[in-house]
Design a protein around this motif. Structure first.
Motif, mmCIF file in Angstrom:
data_model
loop_
_atom_site.group_PDB
_atom_site.id
_atom_site.type_symbol
_atom_site.label_atom_id
_atom_site.label_comp_id
_atom_site.label_asym_id
_atom_site.label_seq_id
_atom_site.Cartn_x
_atom_site.Cartn_y
_atom_site.Cartn_z
ATOM 1 N N ARG A 252 38.309 6.910 -20.270
ATOM 2 C CA ARG A 252 39.401 5.991 -20.601
ATOM 3 C C ARG A 252 39.075 5.090 -21.796
ATOM 4 O O ARG A 252 39.953 4.714 -22.543
ATOM 5 C CB ARG A 252 39.758 5.115 -19.388
ATOM 6 C CG ARG A 252 40.258 5.885 -18.182
ATOM 7 C CD ARG A 252 41.623 6.553 -18.452
ATOM 8 N NE ARG A 252 42.020 7.376 -17.310
ATOM 9 C CZ ARG A 252 41.842 8.698 -17.250
ATOM 10 N NH1 ARG A 252 41.323 9.355 -18.265
ATOM 11 N NH2 ARG A 252 42.213 9.379 -16.171
ATOM 12 N N ALA A 305 43.611 -4.471 -21.297
ATOM 13 C CA ALA A 305 44.563 -3.540 -20.681
ATOM 14 C C ALA A 305 43.856 -2.253 -20.255
ATOM 15 O O ALA A 305 44.089 -1.719 -19.163
ATOM 16 C CB ALA A 305 45.696 -3.232 -21.655
ATOM 17 N N THR A 306 42.949 -1.770 -21.101
ATOM 18 C CA THR A 306 42.192 -0.555 -20.768
ATOM 19 C C THR A 306 41.372 -0.777 -19.505
ATOM 20 O O THR A 306 41.352 0.056 -18.594
ATOM 21 C CB THR A 306 41.241 -0.171 -21.933
ATOM 22 O OG1 THR A 306 42.013 -0.034 -23.106
ATOM 23 C CG2 THR A 306 40.480 1.112 -21.651
ATOM 24 N N GLU A 308 41.855 -3.002 -17.122
ATOM 25 C CA GLU A 308 42.724 -3.150 -15.935
ATOM 26 C C GLU A 308 43.195 -1.789 -15.429
ATOM 27 O O GLU A 308 43.144 -1.503 -14.232
ATOM 28 C CB GLU A 308 43.935 -4.012 -16.279
ATOM 29 C CG GLU A 308 43.705 -5.476 -15.955
ATOM 30 C CD GLU A 308 44.783 -6.368 -16.535
ATOM 31 O OE1 GLU A 308 45.983 -6.030 -16.399
ATOM 32 O OE2 GLU A 308 44.410 -7.392 -17.142
ATOM 33 N N ARG A 309 43.662 -0.948 -16.369
ATOM 34 C CA ARG A 309 44.125 0.396 -15.968
ATOM 35 C C ARG A 309 42.996 1.184 -15.319
ATOM 36 O O ARG A 309 43.177 1.864 -14.312
ATOM 37 C CB ARG A 309 44.651 1.155 -17.193
ATOM 38 C CG ARG A 309 46.125 0.899 -17.486
ATOM 39 C CD ARG A 309 46.717 2.036 -18.319
ATOM 40 N NE ARG A 309 45.904 2.320 -19.507
ATOM 41 C CZ ARG A 309 46.039 1.661 -20.669
ATOM 42 N NH1 ARG A 309 46.920 0.683 -20.789
ATOM 43 N NH2 ARG A 309 45.289 1.969 -21.700
ATOM 44 N N THR A 312 42.435 -0.042 -11.765
ATOM 45 C CA THR A 312 43.506 0.384 -10.854
ATOM 46 C C THR A 312 43.280 1.839 -10.450
ATOM 47 O O THR A 312 43.326 2.202 -9.269
ATOM 48 C CB THR A 312 44.876 0.244 -11.557
ATOM 49 O OG1 THR A 312 44.960 -1.066 -12.099
ATOM 50 C CG2 THR A 312 46.022 0.481 -10.593
ATOM 51 N N GLU A 313 43.021 2.665 -11.451
ATOM 52 C CA GLU A 313 42.816 4.087 -11.178
ATOM 53 C C GLU A 313 41.592 4.304 -10.282
ATOM 54 O O GLU A 313 41.642 5.084 -9.320
ATOM 55 C CB GLU A 313 42.620 4.818 -12.520
ATOM 56 C CG GLU A 313 42.837 6.310 -12.432
ATOM 57 C CD GLU A 313 42.689 6.982 -13.796
ATOM 58 O OE1 GLU A 313 42.800 6.321 -14.850
ATOM 59 O OE2 GLU A 313 42.463 8.215 -13.782
#
Ligand code: FAD
Ligand code: ZN
Length: 477
Positions: A252, A305-306, A308-309, A312-313
Motif C-alpha cells: 500500500r 490517508a494511506t 488509515e486505509r 482499516t484493511e
C-alpha cells in the motif's frame, strides 16, 4: 601476515609522531588520554602510547607512514560510541590511538544539493543540520547521532531506523577519501551514482572497522525532505501478524513506508516501568506491537490517508487488534520514544545479554520461537526483551537476567548463550551482527560462523592492504 609485536613504541618514534600534530594534539598524559581509552559502558578499557589528534588528511598520512615504517599498531577512533570495542586500544600500551575528531570541515555541498563532502570527524547530527540548511535530508539516524562521527559511522556501516527506506551507511556514501596503512592517500571522493570501473574500493572500506584504512572524508548522498509523516502504534494478536501487516504495508505504501519497527509486550512493559513520562495509548494488552511510519512528498494528508486505509484493511483481515495514529508531532515523538527507550529500560532490571542479529524477514516468527527455547536451556527464567527493525529482519534479541539472580553469575553465561544464539541464527541463514560490527567482542564468533572461504578472502584483503598488520590489530579478524 606480520603482526606488530606488543613492545613499547621507541621514544624517537613517539617524538616523530608527536611532531606531526604538534604537542597540543599528541596526548600522553593519562588524564587527557582517559576519554579515548574507555567506552561509555566501561566494558573495554585499554592503554595507549599516545593519542594523536591530526587536523588534516596530510597529517593522517604522515602518521601512517611513520607508524608503518616503525611497525606501530594504530587504532582509529571517531566518536567512540561503537558497541563492540573496535575503537579501544588493547591493554598492552604498545598501540597509538588516531582520533579523527578534529577533521571537522564540511568541504562542499554540490549545487543541486544532492551530495555533501564531509570530513571524518563531523558528527552525524552536524551532517543532519548542514543538510537541513539546504532543505535536504541525510537519512541515517541513530540514538548516538550527537556523538558518533562520519568516519566511525562508515567504518561500522551503521544502520538505525531509516534503513528500510534509505539503506544503511553503505547505501548513503557515494565516495571516500582514505589513508592507507603505509600513508598513501586514495582520493575516491567522487559523487557519481554510476561508476563501473572494476572492484568497488569504496565498499571495501565501508564496514571494515578501521582494519583496512583510515577514512578521512566521505561524499554523502542527500535526499529531498518528506513534507509529511504519519505514525502509528499497532497492537498485534501474534507475531505472525507482523509478517502479514508488513507485506500489506509495503504493497500500500511502497517506498513511502519509512519505518516498520517492532517490540514485544515485555519490552514495552519495561519502558513503561522505568522510563519517566511514558504511556501506552492503547486499550488492550497485546503480545506484540509495531510502529509504522509512512512519509509523503507533499503536506497534503496523503501519508495519513494511506496509513488509515492500511490499518482499516489490516483490522478486517484480523492482523491488528488495536491501533493509534499520532495526531501531532508531539504524539508521534511519544510513540517513537516508547520504541527508542527499549534498550535503556533494561538497565534497572540487572544484567542483559545482548544479541544484534538478523534473519530473513519471513523467518522472524520462527526465529523468535526457537530463540526462546535457547534462552530457557541456557538460563531458565531469563527474560527476552525483543525489539528491532522488523522490516530489515534485524532483531535486538536482548535477554535480561532472571529476577533475584546475581548479575555477575548471569553475565558469566554470555558466551554460552551467544554461541547457542549465533548458531541458531547461522542455521537460519542470518547474520551474527546486523548493525554493530565485530570489533573485539564478536571476533571469536566470526571465526566460528563465517565460512572458511569467506575468512580466506577477508584475510587476503587484509594482507594486501595492511601487510604489517598495523591497522586496528586484534579487531575483526
Ligand atoms: P567509533 O566508536 O569511534 O569507532 C567505531 C569503529 O570504527 C572502530 O572499529 C574504529 O576503529 C573504526 N573507525 C572509527 N573512525 C574511523 C575512521 N575514520 N576510519 C576507519 N575506521 C574508523 N549502531 C547502529 O548501527 N544502529 C543503531 O541504532 C545504533 N544505536 C546506538 C545507540 C547508542 C546509544 C550507542 C552508544 C551506539 C549505537 N550504535 C548504533 C553503534 C554505532 O556503531 C555507532 O554509534 C557509530 O556508528 C560509530 O561511530 P563512532 O564515530 O562513534 O565510531
Ligand atoms: Zn538497531
Amino acid at each position: 601476515m606480520q603482526r606488530p609485536v606488543s613492545r613499547p613504541v621507541p621514544t624517537d618514534v613517539l617524538k616523530q609522531l608527536s611532531d606531526i600534530v604538534g604537542r597540543e594534539h599528541a596526548l600522553s598524559d593519562p588524564e587527557q588520554q582517559a576519554p579515548y581509552l574507555r567506552e561509555w559502558r566501561d566494558r573495554y578499557v585499554g592503554r595507549a602510547a599516545l593519542v594523536l589528534r591530526p587536523g588534516t588528511t596530510e597529517q593522517v598520512a604522515l602518521i601512517m607512514k611513520t607508524a608503518h615504517e616503525a611497525g606501530v599498531g594504530v587504532v582509529p577512533q571517531a566518536g567512540n560510541t561503537g558497541l563492540v570495542g573496535g575503537q579501544i586500544p588493547s591493554e598492552t600500551g604498545a598501540e597509538i590511538v588516531l582520533s579523527v575528531s578534529r577533521l571537522k570541515s564540511i568541504r562542499a555541498v554540490d549545487i543541486a544539493s544532492t551530495a555533501m563532502i564531509a570530513e571524518a570527524g563531523v558528527t552525524l547530527a552536524e551532517v543532519h543540520a548542514a543538510a537541513d540548511k539546504r532543505g535536504r535530508l541525510f537519512p541515517l539516524s541513530l540514538p548516538s547521532e550527537g556523538s558518533c562521527q562520519i568516519g566511525g559511522v562508515l567504518a561500522t556501516n551503521a544502520g538505525g531506523v531509516d534503513v528500510l527506506a534509505y539503506g544503511n551507511a553503505r547505501n548513503l556514501a557515494l565516495g571516500l577519501e582514505v589513508v592507507l596503512a603505509d600513508g598513501r592517500i586514495w582520493n575516491g571522493l567522487k559523487t557519481l551514482k554510476k561508476d563501473n570501473t572494476g572492484y568497488d574500493l569504496r565498499d571495501l572500506f565501508i564496514g571494515s572497522e578501521g582494519t583496512l584504512g583510515i577514512i578521512t572524508a566521505a561524499a554523502l548522498k542527500l535526499f529531498p525532505k518528506p513534507a509529511e509523516k504519519a505514525t502509528a502504534l499497532i497492537a498485534l494478536p501474534e507475531i505472525a501478524s507482523a509478517l502479514g501487516l508488513f507485506g500489506l504495508a509495503e504493497e500500500r505504501a511502497h517506498s513511502r513506508l519509512t519505518a516498520f519497527e517492532f517490540m514485544s509486550r515485555f519490552a514495552i512493559e519495561l519502558v513503561l516501568r522505568h522510563i519517566p513520562d511514558t504511556k501506552l495509548p492503547l486499550q488492550d494488552k497485546a503480545p506484540w506491537y509495531v510502529l509504522i511510519e509512512v512519509s509523503g512528498a507533499e503536506a497534503d494528508g496523503t501519508a495519513a490517508a494511506t496509513l488509515e486505509r492500511l490499518l482499516t484493511e489490516a483490522t478486517h483481515k484480523g492482523l491488528v487488534t488495536d491501533a493509534v495514529i499520532a495526531s501531532s508531532l508531539a504524539q508521534a515523538n511519544a510513540l517513537w520514544r516508547l520504541r527508542e527507550s527499549a534498550s535503556e529500560a533494561q538497565k534497572p532490571e540487572g544484567g542483559s545479554i545482548k544479541h544484534d542479529i538478523s534473519v530473513p524477514v519471513p523467518l522472524i516468527p520462527k526465529f523468535l520461537k526457537r530463540a526462546a527455547t535457547v534462552v530457557e536451556a541456557v538460563s531458565p527464567g531469563a527474560r527476552p526483551v525483543v525489539f528491532g527493525h522488523f522490516g530489515d529482519g534485524n532483531v535486538h534479541y536482548n535477554v535480561t537476567q532472571p529476577p533475584h539472580m546475581e548479575k555477575a553469575r548471569y553475565l558469566a553465561l554470555w558466551d554460552r548463550m551467544s554461541a547457542a544464539m549465533h548458531g541458531l541464527v547461522t542455521r537460519m541463514g542470518g547474520s551474527i551482527s546486523a548493525e554493530h560490527g565485530i570489533g573485539r567482542m564478536k571476533r571469536g564468533d566470526l571465526e566460528k560462523f563465517k565460512s572458511p572461504v569467506e575468512l580466506e578472502i577477508m584475510r587476503a584483503l587484509k594482507s594486501a592492504l595492511d601487510p604489517k598488520g598495523i591497522l586496528n590489530p586484534g579487531k575483526l579478524l
